[in-house]
Design a protein around this motif. Sequence first.
Motif, PDB file in Angstrom:
ATOM      1  N   UNK A 214       0.783  -1.325  -0.048  1.00  0.00           N
ATOM      2  CA  UNK A 214       0.076  -0.118   0.060  1.00  0.00           C
ATOM      3  C   UNK A 214       0.922   1.242   0.295  1.00  0.00           C
ATOM      4  N   UNK A 215       2.323   1.242  -0.176  1.00  0.00           N
ATOM      5  CA  UNK A 215       3.024   2.120  -0.422  1.00  0.00           C
ATOM      6  C   UNK A 215       4.130   2.419   0.627  1.00  0.00           C
ATOM      7  N   UNK A 216       3.582   2.176   1.631  1.00  0.00           N
ATOM      8  CA  UNK A 216       4.156   2.794   2.824  1.00  0.00           C
ATOM      9  C   UNK A 216       5.670   2.670   2.579  1.00  0.00           C
ATOM     10  N   UNK A 217       6.433   3.335   3.796  1.00  0.00           N
ATOM     11  CA  UNK A 217       7.858   4.011   3.050  1.00  0.00           C
ATOM     12  C   UNK A 217       8.716   3.008   4.238  1.00  0.00           C
ATOM     13  N   UNK A 218       8.651   3.734   5.431  1.00  0.00           N
ATOM     14  CA  UNK A 218       8.812   2.862   6.649  1.00  0.00           C
ATOM     15  C   UNK A 218       8.001   2.586   8.038  1.00  0.00           C
ATOM     16  N   UNK A 219       8.375   1.309   8.053  1.00  0.00           N
ATOM     17  CA  UNK A 219       7.731  -0.251   9.387  1.00  0.00           C
ATOM     18  C   UNK A 219       8.404   0.634  10.487  1.00  0.00           C
ATOM     19  N   UNK A 220       8.340   0.315  11.618  1.00  0.00           N
ATOM     20  CA  UNK A 220       8.648   0.261  12.675  1.00  0.00           C
ATOM     21  C   UNK A 220       8.212  -1.015  13.527  1.00  0.00           C
ATOM     22  N   UNK A 221       8.757  -1.312  14.652  1.00  0.00           N
ATOM     23  CA  UNK A 221       8.578  -1.504  15.476  1.00  0.00           C
ATOM     24  C   UNK A 221       9.093  -1.434  16.952  1.00  0.00           C
ATOM     25  N   UNK A 222       8.474  -0.349  17.695  1.00  0.00           N
ATOM     26  CA  UNK A 222       9.084   0.408  18.484  1.00  0.00           C
ATOM     27  C   UNK A 222       9.505   0.250  19.168  1.00  0.00           C
ATOM     28  N   UNK A 223       8.508  -0.872  20.202  1.00  0.00           N
ATOM     29  CA  UNK A 223       8.949  -1.658  21.791  1.00  0.00           C
ATOM     30  C   UNK A 223       8.844  -3.271  21.749  1.00  0.00           C
ATOM     31  N   UNK A 224       9.053  -3.623  20.637  1.00  0.00           N
ATOM     32  CA  UNK A 224       8.589  -5.009  20.188  1.00  0.00           C
ATOM     33  C   UNK A 224      10.364  -5.656  21.038  1.00  0.00           C
ATOM     34  N   UNK A 225      11.415  -5.008  20.702  1.00  0.00           N
ATOM     35  CA  UNK A 225      12.711  -6.441  21.390  1.00  0.00           C
ATOM     36  C   UNK A 225      12.716  -5.527  22.546  1.00  0.00           C
ATOM     37  N   UNK A 226      12.022  -4.381  23.313  1.00  0.00           N
ATOM     38  CA  UNK A 226      12.132  -4.781  24.882  1.00  0.00           C
ATOM     39  C   UNK A 226      11.233  -5.334  24.863  1.00  0.00           C
ATOM     40  N   UNK A 227      10.027  -5.143  24.961  1.00  0.00           N
ATOM     41  CA  UNK A 227       8.932  -6.103  25.259  1.00  0.00           C
ATOM     42  C   UNK A 227       9.216  -7.672  25.116  1.00  0.00           C
ATOM     43  N   UNK A 228      10.125  -8.406  24.360  1.00  0.00           N
ATOM     44  CA  UNK A 228      10.714  -9.693  23.887  1.00  0.00           C
ATOM     45  C   UNK A 228      11.691  -9.911  25.356  1.00  0.00           C
ATOM     46  N   UNK A 229      13.011  -9.112  24.991  1.00  0.00           N
ATOM     47  CA  UNK A 229      13.633  -8.532  26.118  1.00  0.00           C
ATOM     48  C   UNK A 229      13.719  -8.936  27.751  1.00  0.00           C
TER      49      UNK A 229
END
Length: 299
Positions: free
Chosen positions: A231-246
């Motif tokens: 759908x034409x998005x240029x940047x995707x972020x997963x802002x807190x994911x790595x912290x949540x996993x850790x």
Amino acid sequence: MLYAQTPAHEKRRLFRERLASGELLRFPGAFNPLSARLIERKGFDGVYISGAVLSVDLGLPDIGLTTLTEVAGRAQQIARMTELPAIVDADTGFGEPMNVARTIQTLEDAGLAGAHIEDQINPKRCGHLDGKAVVDEGTAVKRIRAAADARRDPNFLIMARTDIRAVDGLDAALDRARAFVDAGADAIFPEAMRTLEEFAAMRAALDVPILANMTEFGKSDLFSSQQLADVGVNIVIWPVSMLRIAMGATERALDELNDVGHLTGKLDEMQHRADLYELVDYEDYNRFDTSVFNFSVER
């Protein structure tokens, strides 16, 4: 050894080139400098530095309690450990338009590739919580214009984030995004979009890059990278994911210590010592140390 070899201005230039290609760039959130280096080693395109992560790392809720000094200092520590470009969450710019201008120049000096400024009132709330309120369009536009006017490196990305979708709906978000672009925003971060169709509408309305926030337990469904690219998005972020996993892994390990008294059963979940040493270039430091202190004292 020590820090990244690519100067900040070169990271920004290369980032702008990639962004102009139209491809989807993937920016996982780093919760510390070491995780930023791991993001690079795993082949991602950039590093995102979340204001929520910086807040909770200090044991504080994400309601605008952190200061520019705290954010810039931690963002610098993270950005300088990777060859990748790093984008930081600058909240509402830490004050009035003049404060926003200072924020941008401070983040430039800290080596960031870009930052986003949002249109919430102070004190702000997490973008995926209810009860948000946004400032009027005039105030919001002044923040972005101040940011754009203040930067010294034209490749430093000024991204405007709008939270108005959750307050007044999609049409209001489209109108505000257009106003931000007119004010000098290089990219738009439409927060809490609910469907792919909403991202597509934002894409059709703008001629600048747009960012999708794929945060868990929020207002948006967790779309795949391919769905967002389509759908034409240029940047995707997963802002807190790595912290949540850790933090989830840490909680389970602490429970194991309480229940069993040792962590033998968790060894296969841990990063091995050898992998950690490789990630921090331990051998390079050892070689450097040996080359410097390779003398003996005559008696």
